[in-house]
Design a protein around this motif. Structure first.
Motif, PDB file in Angstrom:
ATOM      1  N   ASP A 108       0.739  -1.164  -0.150  1.00 42.53           N
ATOM      2  CA  ASP A 108       0.012  -0.015  -0.024  1.00 42.53           C
ATOM      3  C   ASP A 108       0.928   1.020  -0.018  1.00 42.53           C
ATOM      4  OD1 ASP A 108      -2.629  -1.213   2.434  1.00 42.53           O
ATOM      5  OD2 ASP A 108      -2.286  -1.594   0.092  1.00 42.53           O
ATOM      6  N   VAL A 109       1.838   1.202   0.862  1.00 39.72           N
ATOM      7  CA  VAL A 109       2.736   2.532   1.007  1.00 39.72           C
ATOM      8  C   VAL A 109       3.472   2.800  -0.318  1.00 39.72           C
ATOM      9  CG1 VAL A 109       4.825   3.457   2.144  1.00 39.72           C
ATOM     10  CG2 VAL A 109       3.132   2.468   3.538  1.00 39.72           C
ATOM     11  N   LEU A 110       3.966   1.584  -0.832  1.00 42.73           N
ATOM     12  CA  LEU A 110       4.804   1.751  -2.133  1.00 42.73           C
ATOM     13  C   LEU A 110       3.905   2.241  -3.215  1.00 42.73           C
ATOM     14  CD1 LEU A 110       7.050  -1.537  -1.772  1.00 42.73           C
ATOM     15  CD2 LEU A 110       7.809   0.809  -1.853  1.00 42.73           C
ATOM     16  N   ILE A 111       2.926   1.735  -3.479  1.00 47.13           N
ATOM     17  CA  ILE A 111       1.744   2.221  -4.587  1.00 47.13           C
ATOM     18  C   ILE A 111       1.649   3.767  -4.482  1.00 47.13           C
ATOM     19  CG2 ILE A 111      -0.662   1.833  -5.517  1.00 47.13           C
ATOM     20  CD1 ILE A 111      -0.115  -1.076  -5.132  1.00 47.13           C
ATOM     21  N   GLU A 112       1.263   4.188  -3.160  1.00 45.56           N
ATOM     22  CA  GLU A 112       0.933   5.445  -2.780  1.00 45.56           C
ATOM     23  C   GLU A 112       2.211   6.374  -3.036  1.00 45.56           C
ATOM     24  OE1 GLU A 112      -2.533   4.370   0.366  1.00 45.56           O
ATOM     25  OE2 GLU A 112      -1.010   6.011   0.764  1.00 45.56           O
ATOM     26  N   ALA A 114       5.050   5.757  -4.662  1.00 38.62           N
ATOM     27  CA  ALA A 114       5.859   5.710  -5.859  1.00 38.62           C
ATOM     28  C   ALA A 114       4.935   5.030  -6.976  1.00 38.62           C
ATOM     29  CB  ALA A 114       7.098   4.779  -5.824  1.00 38.62           C
ATOM     30  N   PRO A 115       3.953   5.606  -7.532  1.00 36.56           N
ATOM     31  CA  PRO A 115       3.205   5.223  -8.422  1.00 36.56           C
ATOM     32  C   PRO A 115       3.526   4.788  -9.629  1.00 36.56           C
ATOM     33  CG  PRO A 115       2.628   7.397  -8.202  1.00 36.56           C
ATOM     34  CD  PRO A 115       3.625   7.036  -7.286  1.00 36.56           C
ATOM     35  N   SER A 116       4.855   5.060  -9.988  1.00 33.57           N
ATOM     36  CA  SER A 116       5.596   4.906 -11.260  1.00 33.57           C
ATOM     37  C   SER A 116       6.301   3.330 -10.983  1.00 33.57           C
ATOM     38  CB  SER A 116       6.478   5.758 -11.689  1.00 33.57           C
ATOM     39  OG  SER A 116       7.338   6.019 -10.663  1.00 33.57           O
ATOM     40  N   MET A 117       6.346   2.879  -9.720  1.00 38.07           N
ATOM     41  CA  MET A 117       7.090   1.617  -9.687  1.00 38.07           C
ATOM     42  C   MET A 117       6.218   0.419 -10.376  1.00 38.07           C
ATOM     43  SD  MET A 117       8.504   1.550  -5.709  1.00 38.07           S
ATOM     44  CE  MET A 117       9.186   0.187  -6.023  1.00 38.07           C
ATOM     45  N   THR A 118       6.992  -0.390 -11.135  1.00 37.58           N
ATOM     46  CA  THR A 118       6.443  -1.586 -11.771  1.00 37.58           C
ATOM     47  C   THR A 118       5.914  -2.672 -10.569  1.00 37.58           C
ATOM     48  OG1 THR A 118       8.677  -2.797 -11.998  1.00 37.58           O
ATOM     49  CG2 THR A 118       7.740  -1.143 -13.787  1.00 37.58           C
ATOM     50  N   GLY A 119       5.034  -3.492 -10.976  1.00 36.00           N
ATOM     51  CA  GLY A 119       4.661  -4.288  -9.955  1.00 36.00           C
ATOM     52  C   GLY A 119       6.035  -5.311  -9.685  1.00 36.00           C
ATOM     53  N   SER A 120       6.800  -5.584 -10.559  1.00 32.17           N
ATOM     54  CA  SER A 120       8.030  -6.331 -10.355  1.00 32.17           C
ATOM     55  C   SER A 120       9.100  -5.690  -9.342  1.00 32.17           C
ATOM     56  CB  SER A 120       8.755  -6.603 -11.494  1.00 32.17           C
ATOM     57  OG  SER A 120      10.081  -7.276 -11.361  1.00 32.17           O
ATOM     58  N   GLN A 121       9.093  -4.303  -9.467  1.00 39.81           N
ATOM     59  CA  GLN A 121       9.884  -3.487  -8.621  1.00 39.81           C
ATOM     60  C   GLN A 121       9.162  -3.488  -7.225  1.00 39.81           C
ATOM     61  OE1 GLN A 121       9.896  -0.037 -10.899  1.00 39.81           O
ATOM     62  NE2 GLN A 121      11.941   0.057 -11.337  1.00 39.81           N
ATOM     63  N   ILE A 122       7.946  -3.354  -7.058  1.00 39.40           N
ATOM     64  CA  ILE A 122       7.332  -3.461  -5.773  1.00 39.40           C
ATOM     65  C   ILE A 122       7.486  -4.638  -4.923  1.00 39.40           C
ATOM     66  CG2 ILE A 122       4.890  -3.359  -4.868  1.00 39.40           C
ATOM     67  CD1 ILE A 122       4.262  -1.315  -6.700  1.00 39.40           C
ATOM     68  N   LEU A 123       7.471  -5.899  -5.775  1.00 38.18           N
ATOM     69  CA  LEU A 123       7.525  -7.084  -5.301  1.00 38.18           C
ATOM     70  C   LEU A 123       8.920  -7.354  -4.720  1.00 38.18           C
ATOM     71  CD1 LEU A 123       5.437  -9.435  -7.739  1.00 38.18           C
ATOM     72  CD2 LEU A 123       5.004  -8.828  -5.504  1.00 38.18           C
ATOM     73  N   GLN A 124      10.028  -6.732  -5.392  1.00 42.54           N
ATOM     74  CA  GLN A 124      11.280  -7.033  -5.106  1.00 42.54           C
ATOM     75  C   GLN A 124      11.665  -6.283  -3.819  1.00 42.54           C
ATOM     76  OE1 GLN A 124      13.482  -5.696  -8.453  1.00 42.54           O
ATOM     77  NE2 GLN A 124      13.353  -7.587  -9.542  1.00 42.54           N
ATOM     78  N   VAL A 125      10.990  -4.650  -3.419  1.00 45.11           N
ATOM     79  CA  VAL A 125      11.230  -4.084  -2.470  1.00 45.11           C
ATOM     80  C   VAL A 125      10.539  -4.644  -1.434  1.00 45.11           C
ATOM     81  CG1 VAL A 125      10.847  -1.943  -1.382  1.00 45.11           C
ATOM     82  CG2 VAL A 125      11.672  -1.846  -3.962  1.00 45.11           C
ATOM     83  N   ARG A 126       9.352  -5.105  -1.686  1.00 42.18           N
ATOM     84  CA  ARG A 126       8.749  -5.594  -0.550  1.00 42.18           C
ATOM     85  C   ARG A 126       9.422  -6.857  -0.051  1.00 42.18           C
ATOM     86  NH1 ARG A 126       2.493  -7.874  -1.334  1.00 42.18           N
ATOM     87  NH2 ARG A 126       3.736  -9.625  -2.077  1.00 42.18           N
ATOM     88  N   LYS A 127       9.751  -7.703  -0.765  1.00 42.59           N
ATOM     89  CA  LYS A 127      10.483  -8.971  -0.379  1.00 42.59           C
ATOM     90  C   LYS A 127      11.679  -8.702   0.516  1.00 42.59           C
ATOM     91  CE  LYS A 127      12.625 -13.204  -2.107  1.00 42.59           C
ATOM     92  NZ  LYS A 127      13.016 -13.950  -3.338  1.00 42.59           N
ATOM     93  N   GLN A 128      12.356  -7.771   0.123  1.00 45.95           N
ATOM     94  CA  GLN A 128      13.381  -7.450   0.930  1.00 45.95           C
ATOM     95  C   GLN A 128      13.217  -6.736   2.240  1.00 45.95           C
ATOM     96  OE1 GLN A 128      16.723  -7.695   0.223  1.00 45.95           O
ATOM     97  NE2 GLN A 128      16.417  -8.877  -1.736  1.00 45.95           N
TER      98      GLN A 128
END
Length: 141
Positions: A108-112, A114-128
């Protein structure tokens, strides 16, 4: 067809994520594969059946259908429960979240933020971030 739960879906931004029942990384869901009627009602907590395929940026949903009864979308304020103790003045500075709750809040925080992040980038950051939180005991399994 696989099954899972919608972690988050933003109809305005046009994407969201499915948490597979089988475990593993969340599946990216783009609004372009959804019927208009589904786009209007889809929200976090809903159960779905889906077909997916690997892509260069992680797994993505190819088709999605709503399943039976749905649970309500998570809210920012939750009632105390046995799994989630009430915070008292003498307790530590914060509650320990379940890993899935923590991952959803990060999404939720990443989408709000940094809306330009791709789904893959969000998944990578979230995993870390989830791995980091696990090492420090900030989340429970």
């Amino acid at each position: 067809m696989e099954t899972g739960t919608i972690v988050r879906f933003d109809g305005i931004k046009g994407y969201g994520f499915i948490e597979p029942d089988s475990g593993g990384e969340d599946v990216f869901l783009h609004a372009s594969i959804l019927d208009d009627a589904v786009k209007q009602v889809l929200r976090g907590g809903m159960r779905v059946g889906y077909a997916s395929a690997p892509s260069g940026q992680g797994t993505k949903a190819l088709a999605v259908q709503l399943l039976g009864a749905t649970s309500p979308a998570p809210t920012a304020v939750q009632a105390p429960s046995p799994e989630r103790p009430v915070r008292r003045e003498d307790d530590e500075l914060c509650d320990v979240l379940r890993e899935t709750e923590f991952a959803q809040k990060i999404t939720d925080v990443l989408i709000e933020a940094a809306p330009s992040m791709t789904g893959s980038q969000i998944l990578q950051v979230r995993k870390q971030l989830v791995t980091f939180a696990q090492r420090h005991g900030w989340v429970e399994a």
